[in-house]
Design an enzyme around this catalytic site. Structure first.
Site, PDB file in Angstrom:
ATOM      1  N   THR A 168      44.329  36.144  31.054  1.00  0.00           N
ATOM      2  CA  THR A 168      45.836  36.204  31.381  1.00  0.00           C
ATOM      3  C   THR A 168      46.212  34.716  30.985  1.00  0.00           C
ATOM      4  OG1 THR A 168      45.486  37.623  33.229  1.00  0.00           O
ATOM      5  CG2 THR A 168      47.518  36.139  33.292  1.00  0.00           C
TER       6      THR A 168
ATOM      7  N   LYS B 118      52.034  42.151  32.074  1.00  0.00           N
ATOM      8  CA  LYS B 118      50.991  41.546  33.069  1.00  0.00           C
ATOM      9  C   LYS B 118      51.686  40.637  33.881  1.00  0.00           C
ATOM     10  CE  LYS B 118      47.227  39.763  34.922  1.00  0.00           C
ATOM     11  NZ  LYS B 118      46.426  40.537  35.916  1.00  0.00           N
TER      12      LYS B 118
ATOM     13  N   LYS C 299      48.856  30.942  39.412  1.00  0.00           N
ATOM     14  CA  LYS C 299      48.820  30.938  38.012  1.00  0.00           C
ATOM     15  C   LYS C 299      49.616  31.815  37.455  1.00  0.00           C
ATOM     16  CE  LYS C 299      45.780  31.940  34.042  1.00  0.00           C
ATOM     17  NZ  LYS C 299      44.402  32.617  33.657  1.00  0.00           N
TER      18      LYS C 299
HETATM   19  P1  NAD Z   1      35.977  32.510  35.253  1.00  0.00           P
HETATM   20  O1  NAD Z   1      36.304  31.070  35.665  1.00  0.00           O
HETATM   21  O2  NAD Z   1      35.051  33.064  36.340  1.00  0.00           O
HETATM   22  O3  NAD Z   1      35.521  32.662  33.900  1.00  0.00           O
HETATM   23  C1  NAD Z   1      35.723  31.951  32.668  1.00  0.00           C
HETATM   24  C2  NAD Z   1      34.562  31.781  32.012  1.00  0.00           C
HETATM   25  O4  NAD Z   1      34.966  31.258  30.758  1.00  0.00           O
HETATM   26  C3  NAD Z   1      33.773  30.798  32.472  1.00  0.00           C
HETATM   27  O5  NAD Z   1      32.603  31.412  32.603  1.00  0.00           O
HETATM   28  C4  NAD Z   1      33.650  29.544  31.536  1.00  0.00           C
HETATM   29  O6  NAD Z   1      32.635  29.028  31.605  1.00  0.00           O
HETATM   30  C5  NAD Z   1      34.241  30.322  30.240  1.00  0.00           C
HETATM   31  N1  NAD Z   1      34.623  29.212  29.389  1.00  0.00           N
HETATM   32  C6  NAD Z   1      35.684  28.345  29.373  1.00  0.00           C
HETATM   33  N2  NAD Z   1      35.745  27.650  28.307  1.00  0.00           N
HETATM   34  C7  NAD Z   1      35.104  28.112  27.581  1.00  0.00           C
HETATM   35  C8  NAD Z   1      34.906  27.996  25.971  1.00  0.00           C
HETATM   36  N3  NAD Z   1      35.316  27.124  25.265  1.00  0.00           N
HETATM   37  N4  NAD Z   1      33.936  28.708  25.435  1.00  0.00           N
HETATM   38  C9  NAD Z   1      33.254  29.643  25.947  1.00  0.00           C
HETATM   39  N5  NAD Z   1      33.450  30.144  27.345  1.00  0.00           N
HETATM   40  C10 NAD Z   1      34.348  29.266  28.000  1.00  0.00           C
HETATM   41  O7  NAD Z   1      37.424  33.206  35.502  1.00  0.00           O
HETATM   42  P2  NAD Z   1      37.734  34.911  35.503  1.00  0.00           P
HETATM   43  O8  NAD Z   1      38.095  35.240  37.048  1.00  0.00           O
HETATM   44  O9  NAD Z   1      36.429  35.592  34.907  1.00  0.00           O
HETATM   45  O10 NAD Z   1      39.126  34.992  34.966  1.00  0.00           O
HETATM   46  C11 NAD Z   1      38.993  34.968  33.610  1.00  0.00           C
HETATM   47  C12 NAD Z   1      40.405  35.341  33.219  1.00  0.00           C
HETATM   48  O11 NAD Z   1      40.997  36.746  33.703  1.00  0.00           O
HETATM   49  C13 NAD Z   1      41.499  34.645  33.583  1.00  0.00           C
HETATM   50  O12 NAD Z   1      42.439  34.302  32.405  1.00  0.00           O
HETATM   51  C14 NAD Z   1      42.157  35.279  34.596  1.00  0.00           C
HETATM   52  O13 NAD Z   1      43.625  34.713  35.009  1.00  0.00           O
HETATM   53  C15 NAD Z   1      42.217  36.485  34.384  1.00  0.00           C
HETATM   54  N6  NAD Z   1      41.711  37.598  35.340  1.00  0.00           N
HETATM   55  C16 NAD Z   1      41.046  37.145  36.615  1.00  0.00           C
HETATM   56  C17 NAD Z   1      41.101  38.306  37.604  1.00  0.00           C
HETATM   57  C18 NAD Z   1      40.138  37.995  38.967  1.00  0.00           C
HETATM   58  O14 NAD Z   1      40.460  38.547  39.798  1.00  0.00           O
HETATM   59  N7  NAD Z   1      39.328  37.052  38.723  1.00  0.00           N
HETATM   60  C19 NAD Z   1      42.035  39.357  37.492  1.00  0.00           C
HETATM   61  C20 NAD Z   1      42.659  39.643  36.703  1.00  0.00           C
HETATM   62  C21 NAD Z   1      42.802  38.774  35.411  1.00  0.00           C
END
Ligand code: NAD
Length: 290
Positions: free
Chosen positions: A87, A162, A237
């Site tokens: 997102t 979204k 966010k």
């Molecule tokens: P998270 O922080 O658990 O995962 C993000 C991952 O990206 C981490 O493992 C981090 O190490 C990795 N990362 C960061 N920078 C990086 C780079 N330069 N190269 C490689 N890897 C890198 O977050 P999440 O909960 O998995 O959310 C991910 C996305 O999904 C976000 O944009 C969030 O808004 C969206 N989202 C999350 C949810 C939820 O319930 N968690 C629901 C819908 C949407």
């Protein structure tokens, strides 16, 4: 299909695991997260993207997406699809889509709804922006990771859908919580409040499916001391992204703006960080009008 998967955190990890379990060849890269079962580890994002049919990203925000995409795009094979499921802000999504197109790649923005539970169970909803051809290529993968994929329009349309959806969600959750707090003070039982509203014109997903009052309605994070679920800071966010987009296109969104301000206070100074976004109810409960 040969798939590169960048960002294997709470969401990306189980999504990649489901693709691997369905028989696809998945190569992953993350700065810190462990590789899920069945996913081969690459040493860099570029390595994970090289020679793949589809490269999926699931990253924290637009700035990180832009920097990761700048590394992935030159490594990808012409005709491949870069599919971002994070997102992020609409501007970053469109900028990445332009860079991908200039390199002969297809790009999709495909943010999800359904949270970690949906990612694990393969029941996410994907809201997708980008070309018909790109959507057709990735659709079989959406069908593994989710239960529904809606092709919303051109680049940015998925992110637009979204943030509009989540702006409604933030506003209706606040409205539901403040109404419960008012009902408490009027001496109405929460059970009766739920019975009436969930079958009357005040009903919403926030009331009916995700009731913020513990012990009332279906089982929700409220029944688990507001352990997320969907964390208040993630709602903040998304509300900020909605207001950033509203400013960019001069849209009047007073309720979204108020919701963003309330979640800012809640997360930054009222102990809401780490709580589910429905913990707005105990916040309202404790307050008067002053
Ligand atoms: P998270 O922080 O658990 O995962 C993000 C991952 O990206 C981490 O493992 C981090 O190490 C990795 N990362 C960061 N920078 C990086 C780079 N330069 N190269 C490689 N890897 C890198 O977050 P999440 O909960 O998995 O959310 C991910 C996305 O999904 C976000 O944009 C969030 O808004 C969206 N989202 C999350 C949810 C939820 O319930 N968690 C629901 C819908 C949407």
């Amino acid at each position: 299909m040969k798939i590169g998967f960048i960002g294997l955190g709470n969401m990306g990890g189980p999504m990649a695991a489901n693709l691997a379990a369905a028989g696809h060849e998945v190569t992953g890269f993350d700065l810190s997260a462990a590789m899920p079962k069945g996913v081969a580890a690459a040493a860099t994002g570029a390595e994970a993207a090289t020679g793949k049919d589809v490269v999926i990203t699931m990253l924290p925000n637009g700035a990180i997406l832009r920097s990761v995409a700048a590394e992935l795009i030159p490594a990808m094979t012409a005709g491949a699809v870069l599919c971002d499921c994070s997102t992020v802000d609409v501007e970053s999504t469109r900028a990445v889509a332009e860079q991908a197109a200039a390199a002969g790649l297809d790009a999709l923005d495909a943010p999800v709804s359904g949270g970690v539970g949906g990612a694990t169970e393969g029941t996410l909803t994907f809201m997708v922006g980008g070309s018909d051809a790109g959507f057709a290529t990735v659709k079989p993968l959406f069908d593994i990771m989710g239960q529904k994929a809606v092709h919303c329009g051109d680049a940015g349309a998925g992110q637009s859908a979204k943030i509009c959806n989540n702006m409604i969600l933030g506003v209706t959750m606040i409205a539901t919580c403040e109404a419960f707090a008012l009902a408490d003070k009027l001496g109405l039982s929460r059970e009766k409040m739920f019975d009436v509203v969930s079958t009357s014109s005040g009903y919403s997903w926030s009331m009916n499916a995700y009731c913020p009052a513990p012990g009332v309605g279906p089982k929700t994070p409220a029944d688990n001391d507001y352990t997320p679920g969907f964390a208040a800071e993630l709602m903040l966010k998304d509300l900020r992204l909605s207001q950033q987009a509203a400013e960019a296109v001069d849209a009047d969104t007073p309720m979204g703006q108020t919701a963003a301000a309330l979640y800012t206070d809640f997360v930054e100074s009222e102990g809401g960080k780490g709580k589910d976004f429905s913990a707005m109810l105990p916040r309202f409960e404790k307050r008067g009008r002053g």
